[in-house]
Write a protein that holds these residues in place. Structure first.
Motif, mmCIF file in Angstrom:
data_model
loop_
_atom_site.group_PDB
_atom_site.id
_atom_site.type_symbol
_atom_site.label_atom_id
_atom_site.label_comp_id
_atom_site.label_asym_id
_atom_site.label_seq_id
_atom_site.Cartn_x
_atom_site.Cartn_y
_atom_site.Cartn_z
ATOM 1 N N ARG B 428 -13.036 -12.241 -1.252
ATOM 2 C CA ARG B 428 -14.480 -12.106 -0.760
ATOM 3 C C ARG B 428 -15.200 -11.198 -1.940
ATOM 4 N NH1 ARG B 428 -15.016 -11.793 5.062
ATOM 5 N NH2 ARG B 428 -13.124 -12.743 6.001
ATOM 6 N N MET B 429 -16.363 -11.359 -1.615
ATOM 7 C CA MET B 429 -17.217 -10.760 -3.071
ATOM 8 C C MET B 429 -17.700 -9.423 -2.442
ATOM 9 S SD MET B 429 -18.368 -10.723 -5.741
ATOM 10 C CE MET B 429 -18.336 -12.167 -6.523
ATOM 11 N N TYR B 430 -17.531 -8.459 -3.240
ATOM 12 C CA TYR B 430 -18.139 -6.909 -2.978
ATOM 13 C C TYR B 430 -19.751 -6.909 -3.026
ATOM 14 C CZ TYR B 430 -19.046 -6.890 -7.976
ATOM 15 O OH TYR B 430 -19.484 -7.209 -9.219
ATOM 16 N N ASN B 431 -20.108 -5.922 -2.827
ATOM 17 C CA ASN B 431 -21.740 -6.035 -2.597
ATOM 18 C C ASN B 431 -22.202 -5.449 -4.138
ATOM 19 O OD1 ASN B 431 -24.485 -4.584 -2.567
ATOM 20 N ND2 ASN B 431 -24.373 -5.201 -0.543
ATOM 21 N N GLU B 432 -23.044 -6.072 -4.816
ATOM 22 C CA GLU B 432 -23.380 -5.944 -6.131
ATOM 23 C C GLU B 432 -24.204 -4.640 -6.418
ATOM 24 O OE1 GLU B 432 -22.399 -7.994 -8.677
ATOM 25 O OE2 GLU B 432 -23.328 -6.400 -10.037
ATOM 26 N N GLY B 433 -25.197 -4.528 -5.514
ATOM 27 C CA GLY B 433 -26.086 -3.257 -5.505
ATOM 28 C C GLY B 433 -25.438 -2.142 -5.387
ATOM 29 N N TRP B 434 -24.446 -1.942 -4.268
ATOM 30 C CA TRP B 434 -23.722 -0.822 -4.050
ATOM 31 C C TRP B 434 -22.869 -0.715 -5.611
ATOM 32 C CZ3 TRP B 434 -24.211 3.016 -0.709
ATOM 33 C CH2 TRP B 434 -24.790 2.580 0.562
ATOM 34 N N GLY B 435 -22.350 -1.566 -6.092
ATOM 35 C CA GLY B 435 -21.500 -1.299 -7.027
ATOM 36 C C GLY B 435 -22.471 -0.903 -8.477
ATOM 37 N N LYS B 436 -23.673 -1.364 -8.376
ATOM 38 C CA LYS B 436 -24.384 -0.916 -9.659
ATOM 39 C C LYS B 436 -24.826 0.535 -9.445
ATOM 40 C CE LYS B 436 -26.323 -4.876 -11.928
ATOM 41 N NZ LYS B 436 -26.452 -5.978 -11.067
ATOM 42 N N LEU B 437 -24.922 0.876 -7.919
ATOM 43 C CA LEU B 437 -25.111 2.407 -7.985
ATOM 44 C C LEU B 437 -23.934 3.205 -8.297
ATOM 45 C CD1 LEU B 437 -27.060 4.328 -6.526
ATOM 46 C CD2 LEU B 437 -25.561 4.092 -4.474
ATOM 47 N N HIS B 438 -22.789 2.635 -7.867
ATOM 48 C CA HIS B 438 -21.387 3.434 -8.097
ATOM 49 C C HIS B 438 -21.457 3.684 -9.789
ATOM 50 C CE1 HIS B 438 -16.954 3.006 -8.629
ATOM 51 N NE2 HIS B 438 -17.170 4.310 -8.634
ATOM 52 N N PHE B 439 -21.692 2.507 -10.340
ATOM 53 C CA PHE B 439 -21.790 2.602 -11.932
ATOM 54 C C PHE B 439 -22.590 3.759 -12.454
ATOM 55 C CE2 PHE B 439 -23.533 1.832 -16.193
ATOM 56 C CZ PHE B 439 -22.368 1.816 -16.898
ATOM 57 N N LEU B 440 -23.809 3.520 -12.047
ATOM 58 C CA LEU B 440 -25.149 4.599 -12.522
ATOM 59 C C LEU B 440 -24.641 6.177 -12.174
ATOM 60 C CD1 LEU B 440 -27.496 3.756 -13.879
ATOM 61 C CD2 LEU B 440 -28.864 4.643 -11.588
ATOM 62 N N LEU B 441 -23.976 6.378 -11.001
ATOM 63 C CA LEU B 441 -23.603 7.746 -10.700
ATOM 64 C C LEU B 441 -22.278 8.091 -11.547
ATOM 65 C CD1 LEU B 441 -23.993 7.676 -6.782
ATOM 66 C CD2 LEU B 441 -25.341 8.655 -8.324
ATOM 67 N N THR B 442 -21.396 7.103 -11.615
ATOM 68 C CA THR B 442 -20.316 7.557 -12.325
ATOM 69 C C THR B 442 -20.648 7.586 -13.779
ATOM 70 O OG1 THR B 442 -18.951 5.851 -11.189
ATOM 71 C CG2 THR B 442 -18.119 6.688 -12.857
ATOM 72 N N PHE B 443 -21.394 7.051 -14.290
ATOM 73 C CA PHE B 443 -21.784 7.080 -15.661
ATOM 74 C C PHE B 443 -22.591 8.424 -16.048
ATOM 75 C CE2 PHE B 443 -24.238 6.329 -19.655
ATOM 76 C CZ PHE B 443 -23.181 5.779 -20.435
ATOM 77 N N ILE B 444 -23.641 8.656 -15.240
ATOM 78 C CA ILE B 444 -24.108 9.870 -15.407
ATOM 79 C C ILE B 444 -23.284 11.292 -15.136
ATOM 80 C CG2 ILE B 444 -26.121 11.298 -14.497
ATOM 81 C CD1 ILE B 444 -27.595 8.671 -14.075
ATOM 82 N N GLY B 445 -22.665 10.950 -14.021
ATOM 83 C CA GLY B 445 -21.583 12.117 -13.614
ATOM 84 C C GLY B 445 -20.720 12.310 -14.669
ATOM 85 N N ALA B 446 -20.108 11.584 -15.051
ATOM 86 C CA ALA B 446 -18.831 11.739 -15.916
ATOM 87 C C ALA B 446 -19.494 12.371 -17.169
ATOM 88 C CB ALA B 446 -18.194 10.229 -16.216
ATOM 89 N N ASN B 447 -20.580 11.701 -17.844
ATOM 90 C CA ASN B 447 -20.893 12.551 -19.115
ATOM 91 C C ASN B 447 -21.356 14.129 -18.635
ATOM 92 O OD1 ASN B 447 -20.697 10.431 -21.394
ATOM 93 N ND2 ASN B 447 -21.778 9.224 -19.968
ATOM 94 N N LEU B 448 -22.247 14.242 -17.896
ATOM 95 C CA LEU B 448 -22.626 15.610 -17.476
ATOM 96 C C LEU B 448 -21.592 16.609 -17.222
ATOM 97 C CD1 LEU B 448 -25.533 15.490 -14.704
ATOM 98 C CD2 LEU B 448 -25.430 16.373 -16.969
ATOM 99 N N THR B 449 -20.410 15.877 -16.581
ATOM 100 C CA THR B 449 -19.005 16.656 -16.456
ATOM 101 C C THR B 449 -18.292 17.153 -17.677
ATOM 102 O OG1 THR B 449 -18.905 15.581 -14.445
ATOM 103 C CG2 THR B 449 -17.139 17.223 -14.913
ATOM 104 N N PHE B 450 -18.063 15.929 -18.327
ATOM 105 C CA PHE B 450 -17.083 16.203 -19.699
ATOM 106 C C PHE B 450 -17.807 16.504 -20.783
ATOM 107 C CE2 PHE B 450 -15.138 13.526 -16.467
ATOM 108 C CZ PHE B 450 -14.303 14.513 -15.858
ATOM 109 N N PHE B 451 -19.200 16.315 -20.955
ATOM 110 C CA PHE B 451 -19.669 16.364 -22.468
ATOM 111 C C PHE B 451 -19.978 18.018 -22.557
ATOM 112 C CE2 PHE B 451 -23.199 17.524 -25.156
ATOM 113 C CZ PHE B 451 -22.646 16.805 -26.419
ATOM 114 N N PRO B 452 -20.311 18.674 -21.505
ATOM 115 C CA PRO B 452 -20.424 20.377 -21.716
ATOM 116 C C PRO B 452 -19.298 20.969 -21.821
ATOM 117 C CG PRO B 452 -21.583 19.583 -19.663
ATOM 118 C CD PRO B 452 -20.770 18.410 -20.310
ATOM 119 N N MET B 453 -18.120 20.497 -21.808
ATOM 120 C CA MET B 453 -16.816 21.110 -22.255
ATOM 121 C C MET B 453 -16.840 21.109 -23.805
ATOM 122 S SD MET B 453 -14.123 19.467 -19.479
ATOM 123 C CE MET B 453 -14.564 19.848 -17.930
ATOM 124 N N MET B 454 -17.349 20.026 -24.583
ATOM 125 C CA MET B 454 -17.328 20.061 -26.165
ATOM 126 C C MET B 454 -18.022 21.389 -26.486
ATOM 127 S SD MET B 454 -15.634 17.482 -26.481
ATOM 128 C CE MET B 454 -15.306 15.847 -26.084
#
Lengths: 318, 564, 217
Positions: B428-454
């Motif tokens: 079966r196919m996943y839902n593309e819109g939710w997938g893109k939302l997941h990517f967006l949140l992950t990309f922003i969240g991950a950089n916000l979390t780990f860049f400040p550690m530098m």
């Protein structure tokens, strides 16, 4: 025509990245704490170089990826090939060869920085020998007998210059004590004379600790039963914070001490005054204080913990 | 439109396939099943559960670090939480989830019926949940969990403040040894499968890069995991039997443990990263419609990374009583590993270059992973420059670099893989819109979390502290905010996967028009994967051949996607 | 949608990506082993033993490193592990059992089933003799687990090895029982080959253990 335009755009972008990277490299000095030792200057130069080079690579390659993302989108439903190129030997050799040169450059530069640095680490892989102390010749008793060890002792002596100020750093869970053998002074603050090499003999009484003052840009783990020598030349008068840098248990975060780099006169004066005081139990031991009166917290586990060691008895308690 | 008829016919066909008992029997996921596809799902679901637990720990840690004083959890619990966070994420999420993906994909990609030793495979899986439960059980001990960090450096780890028999450190050691045995079984299985069970014509240089990566990674497990297992067993003896291997005051040497630990635990970073590099190399060509650029050099670079990674372990110990010659030697080997890794990064970039990019979720995750790995890579080379490392070692700079590897590259890559092969696993196919939302949140969240550690690390904020100097607060608040965003980002993923597994629309066998043997069989694949043993005549990534340039009208998923 | 070509217009064979007609490519049969059960099992067993030997290697390296560097390797008044004739006899028995198991396997290959069972049982018995000798050695030993840096390594390494001998004997017993199943060896006897490989491995490891604790004085 479009090709030429594209090359032009890419060329301009690359030039911009290059300029930006050099600017960033210059800027990188401001990301670091104050330069309070000779090593700090060397490390910061190295860091600036690393930032410049990393920035060229990072923005260069990420730029290509972003450029592709913007300009090379397929039309909907177009599943034809982009281009069937499977590789290009020349390009592949190029991007294998250039990084080899770059990393060798980085390592070579780091090597020259390291050789110029004042730190002395341990000399053997395992079971390092106790550093012979001027004030405590008894230390030499624990030296293993054997032909190798004699050579090693000779080594350590050669490195040492009698001129250096010597301070013994004793770490235990969770406090620092500093012993000045020349005046037999103990303190919970580290006072250092400016512009004069200092040899710190790092000792631990229980677990691993780490000696770290960010402003000095160097760090050395402290291994129980294996004194290690660290050499620093402080160059900036001021107050800094020493922090334990190797996880040492429950109150690890509280294991700090004040470091004062002072002019030669102030330092001598402090040493005199401290020597005149009678040793008392150190007043401020954050770990012991917190253990006696735990602050209010949302979630409490009340798991067992090692008790903080007895507070040291020192002439000068900060 | 004749499409309706075609859809109907594929549906009936699929109905027959699933009667062979792969999808409908949900209960088989709770049994000692020997089918590699079932075991794969078992691994993925179990490890994802632990990922959520580990993520919860991380969010409590970030919660504590919002303010300078220690005010959310007490210090023992804080130490326990970061120890468990590291252990769970590494040993119960990254490694098993990649084993799960490899389990599903390797036999399909090389045209085998199953993995070499199916019984051993199932046994290896069933050792993993007990090991995880054992680790979690230590939370209920009166003395609490292990609290010495995921490195468990002695003598802190053997300091043993409470019960000499039942303590968290003992549970930790037993769990690691158990997982080690399970991993060795897995490694034997994967290496044997790849070397001995390839379909006719599947020569080494026709294997997809993912297979190359898994081969290299599992060889690393085979050769280096014994060092960790040995080290942890000796630690266990020190802890519970009274031996003195690492006891400094009784003649032992704590640095010896560090050598034994890092001799495995540096190569293990490549056990995690290599399969993800393989995933990126599978996904990028499929969505840019280009062959992987420089396939052979990428394959050789994979082995190269594995070989060099064996010679760099002491760069984790630049400050821990390492003599000068060792510091310098390991600095040179450490920076050299950037070369084969660079080959991969450049190859991905060249693959995307002048492609015809389809920005579907798997592609976004793969390219995001590749881009963030670039950052992880350059900070890694910085850390390899030893004089600089003396400053930032054991600070948040290292934590930031490490998380750019393990979250922003590896975990993001794993998400990409799950989206990419979800149609193959579920039909079966996943839902593309939710997938893109997941990517967006992950990309922003991950950089916000780990860049400040530098910047925090550069300023000298030591890692593993529960309370800190107020001067560090600003970046910590941002990192914590990012951390909570990462926590939220996982929700659309969970919803998407659960919903789509049950109700997603059915897709054809090859919805991405990708090359690779796994796409030639049905979705989900039948019991022994292929109706007949396939014969391979082409190199992988044959994009640019006409059959991949077309949209198959029997492909309902593609038709829907493209008429959206 | 200019590139949309319905698949109906393509030959049916096309979507089979990497597959093609058999034999059209001279390389097409390279790398194909999937019917070679024996090769697969032996390959798997060898990789497992490689990994297992590295656990021992980790112990040996740790022991040697401590022996070289520790200031408290052998505390005063403690001597190295006892080395007497019983140790030598144990060693000889264990090492020669490797030869016996080799003969057993050869007997099986020649389908002399009873001879195989006899030799196989002899191997197990020799292993058991070694184990009992080992246990007696431990009981006689004045060293303790906590004695300097010699006690821990001695008991842990010999213990870990003894554990492997025990597992070897268990596996041999299973193989012996299975030899009574009719037609057990119709498809080959790689189970027996694997156990025999394991036994050679255990013997090889003992040689190193013996060298490290008894010959290295």
């Amino acid at each position: 025509m479009l090709r030429i335009l594209e090359f032009l755009v890419l060329g301009v972008c690359f030039a911009a990245i290059l300029a930006f990277s050099f600017w960033l490299g210059g800027e990188s000095y401001s990301w670091m704490p104050a330069q309070a030792s000779t090593d700090a200057q060397r490390v910061d130069n190295l860091f600036s170089f690393l930032v410049t080079m990393s920035s060229v690579i990072f923005f260069g390659v990420a730029g290509l990826q972003i450029y592709s993302l913007i300009f090379y989108r397929a039309r909907e439903g177009d599943y034809t090939e982009g281009h069937p190129s499977r590789g290009n030997r020349k390009i592949e050799i190029f991007w294998m060869g250039i990084p080899v040169l770059l990393v060798l450059w980085i390592a070579g530069y780091s090597f020259s920085v390291y050789v110029g640095m004042d730190v002395i680490g341990p000399t053997t892989v395992l079971g390092d020998l106790p550093v012979p102390l001027v004030a405590e010749p008894a230390e030499a008793d624990t030296v293993n007998t054997g032909s190798q060890s004699d050579e090693r002792v000779a080594d350590t002596v050669n490195i040492g210059s009698q001129d250096d100020e010597r301070v013994e750093v004793i770490s235990k869970q969770w406090s620092w004590t500093f012993l000045y053998p020349s005046k037999n002074v103990t303190s919970t603050e580290l006072h250092l004379p400016v512009n004069r090499p200092v040899r710190l003999i790092l000792k631990s009484e229980d677990v691993l600790h780490g000696f770290y003052v960010p402003e000095f840009r160097t760090k050395q783990d402290i291994i129980p039963n294996r004194p290690i020598e660290l050499r620093i030349v402080p160059i900036l008068v001021g107050k800094y914070q020493l922090h334990d840098s190797e996880l040492s248990g429950t109150y690890f975060a509280l294991m700090g001490a004040n470091v004062y780099v002072e002019s030669a006169e102030d330092y001598a004066k402090w040493l005199e005054q401290a020597a005149a005081k009678t040793p008392v139990i150190a007043a401020t031991n954050q770990a012991a204080l917190e253990h006696a009166q735990p602050p209010k917290r949302l979630i409490r586990s009340n798991w067992y913990t090692v008790l903080p060691a007895e507070p040291p008895i020192v002439n000068h308690s900060g | 439109m004749t499409a309706d008829n075609t859809i109907q016919s594929t549906d009936t066909k699929r109905g027959e396939d699933s009667q062979s008992g792969y999808r409908e029997n949900w209960w088989q996921y709770f049994t000692f099943n020997k089918d590699h596809k079932v075991i794969a799902i078992q691994y993925l679901v179990t490890s994802f559960t632990f990922f959520l637990i580990g993520g919860l720990f991380a969010m409590i840690i970030r919660g504590e670090l919002v303010t300078p004083p220690s005010d959310l959890v007490d210090r023992q619990l804080y130490n326990g939480l970061f120890t468990m966070h590291g252990t769970v994420m590494i040993f119960l999420w990254i490694i098993p989830s990649l084993v799960g993906l490899s389990n599903f994909l390797i036999p399909l990609m090389i045209g085998a019926k199953d993995i070499a030793f199916p019984f051993l495979n199932a046994l290896a899986f069933w050792m993993f949940p007990p090991a995880g439960i054992l680790l979690m059980a230590s939370f209920f001990l009166p003395s609490g969990t292990a609290q010495a960090g995921w490195w468990s450096y002695p003598p802190l780890s053997t300091q043993n403040p409470s019960d000499p028999v039942l303590n968290g450190q003992l549970f930790w050691c037993l769990s690691i040894v158990l997982l080690g045995v399970s991993s060795i079984m897995g490694a034997v299985n994967f290496v044997t499968t790849i070397v001995r069970l390839r379909a006719p014509g599947m020569t080494f240089f026709r294997m997809p890069i993912f297979v190359w990566s898994v081969l290299s990674a599992q060889l690393l497990q085979l050769f280096f995991l014994p060092s960790l297992t040995g080290g942890v067993l000796l630690l266990l003896c020190d802890l519970s039997l009274g031996t003195n291997f690492f006891e400094p005051f009784r003649g032992g040497d704590p640095v010896l443990y560090q050598h034994m630990f890092w001799f495995y635990s540096h190569p293990t970073v490549y056990v995690w990263a290599l399969p993800v590099f393989g995933i990126i190399a599978e996904i990028l060509p499929a969505f840019s419609r280009n062959p992987l650029f420089g396939y052979k050099s990428v394959a050789v670079a994979t082995i190269g990374i594995a070989v060099i990674s064996a010679t760099v372990w002491a760069h984790h110990m630049f400050t821990s009583g390492t003599p000068m010659w060792m510091r310098i030697l390991f600095m040179f080997t450490s920076v050299l590993i950037a070369v084969p890794t660079g080959v991969k990064e450049f190859s991905w970039t060249a693959t995307v270059w002048r492609g015809k990019l389809h920005l579907d979720t798997p592609f976004l995750f793969a390219l995001g992973s590749a881009a963030m790995f670039l950052f992880a890579g350059v900070t890694g080379v910085m850390l390899g420059a030893m004089p600089f490392d003396l400053h930032v070692h054991n600070t948040h700079f290292v934590v930031g670099h490490f998380h750019y590897v393990v979250y922003n590259t590896i975990t993001v890559g794993i998400f990409g893989a799950i989206y990419f092969w979800f149609p193959k696993m579920s039909g079966r196919m996943y839902n593309e819109g939710w997938g893109k939302l997941h990517f967006l949140l992950t990309f922003i969240g991950a950089n916000l979390t780990f860049f400040p550690m530098m910047p925090l690390g550069l300023q000298g904020m030591v890692r593993r502290i529960a309370s800190y100097d107020p001067q560090y607060q600003w970046w910590n608040v941002i990192a914590s905010f990012g951390g909570f965003l990462l926590g939220v980002s996982i929700l659309p993923f969970i919803a998407n996967i659960i919903y789509s597994w049950a109700f997603g629309y059915k897709v054809s066998d090859n919805p991405w028009h990708a090359t690779g043997l796994e796409w030639t069989t049905t979705s989900p694949p039948p019991k022994e994967n292929f109706k007949e043993v396939p014969t391979v005549t082409l190199a992988p990534y044959s994009y640019g051949r006409p059959q991949y340039s077309t949209v198959d009208s029997t492909d309902e998923g593609a038709v829907r996607r493209h008429h959206r | 949608m200019s590139n949309f070509i319905p698949s109906r217009e393509l030959p049916k064979q096309q979507p089979q990506s990497q597959t093609g007609a058999q034999g059209s490519d001279p390389e097409s049969n390279r790398g194909f082993f999937s019917d070679d059960e024996r090769g697969k099992v032996l390959f798997g067993m060898t990789s497992f033993l490689t990994s297992e030997s590295l656990v021992f290697a980790a112990f040996f390296v740790a022991y040697s490193a401590l022996r070289f560097s520790s200031t408290n390797f052998l505390p005063a008044g403690v001597s190295l592990p006892n080395f007497d004739t019983s140790t030598i006899i144990d060693t000889v028995v264990l090492l020669s059992s490797s030869f016996v198991i080799f003969l057993a396997e050869r007997a099986l290959a020649r389908r002399k089933l009873n001879l195989f069972r006899l030799l196989w049982l002899t191997t197990s018995a020799m292993g058991a003799f070694f184990l009992s000798g080992e246990v007696q050695d431990w009981l006689k030993e004045t060293l303790k687990l906590s004695t300097g840096e010699i006690g821990g390594p001695f008991f842990i390494i010999t213990g870990f090895h003894a554990m492997h001998v025990t597992v070897g004997i268990l596996l041999q017993t299973i193989m012996l029982i299975r030899s009574f199943i009719p037609h057990n060896y119709d498809k080959g006897h790689y189970g027996v080959t694997c156990v025999s490989l394991f036994w050679h491995f255990v013997d090889g490891i003992w040689l190193i253990v013996f060298t490290l604790f008894y010959l290295w004085r």
